[in-house]
Motif scaffolding. Sequence first.
Motif, mmCIF file in Angstrom:
data_model
loop_
_atom_site.group_PDB
_atom_site.id
_atom_site.type_symbol
_atom_site.label_atom_id
_atom_site.label_comp_id
_atom_site.label_asym_id
_atom_site.label_seq_id
_atom_site.Cartn_x
_atom_site.Cartn_y
_atom_site.Cartn_z
ATOM 1 N N SER A 7 115.859 -51.243 18.984
ATOM 2 C CA SER A 7 116.476 -50.890 17.511
ATOM 3 C C SER A 7 116.744 -49.473 17.361
ATOM 4 O O SER A 7 117.032 -48.794 16.384
ATOM 5 N N SER A 8 116.150 -48.743 18.361
ATOM 6 C CA SER A 8 116.312 -47.050 18.649
ATOM 7 C C SER A 8 116.578 -46.763 19.763
ATOM 8 O O SER A 8 116.426 -47.443 20.770
ATOM 9 N N VAL A 9 116.974 -45.499 20.081
ATOM 10 C CA VAL A 9 117.123 -44.882 21.431
ATOM 11 C C VAL A 9 115.986 -44.869 22.265
ATOM 12 O O VAL A 9 115.684 -45.413 23.355
ATOM 13 N N ALA A 10 114.864 -44.782 21.765
ATOM 14 C CA ALA A 10 113.509 -44.656 22.166
ATOM 15 C C ALA A 10 113.180 -46.167 22.829
ATOM 16 O O ALA A 10 112.534 -46.370 23.807
ATOM 17 N N GLU A 11 113.119 -47.245 22.038
ATOM 18 C CA GLU A 11 113.085 -48.305 22.270
ATOM 19 C C GLU A 11 114.046 -48.863 23.266
ATOM 20 O O GLU A 11 113.565 -49.611 24.252
#
Length: 78
Positions: A7-11
Motif C-alpha cells: 500500500s506504500s513505497v515502503a511496503e
Amino acid sequence: MITFQGSSVAELKQAFSDSVDDYLDFCRERGEKPDKPFSGKFMLRIDPDLHKKIVVKANKEGQSLNSLVEKSLCLYAS
C-alpha cells in the motif's frame, strides 16, 4: 515468477525483498539456479570474409547487420 504488492513505497520495497528471498530459498531447496534475464547481447567471432559478406548483404537490403543476423537467428530458432 515473483509477485508482490503493498500500500506504500515502503511496503512495496519490503514485499519485493521478501518475495525475492522466498524465490531464492525455493531455488536452493530444489537445488536449482535462479533464473536470470538475458541481456540480448552476445559476442560472436566469425571469419572476417563472412563478416564482410553479411555486412554487404545487410546494406543491400537496407538493414543493419544486427537486424539481418537477428532475422536469420529467428528463422533458425523456429
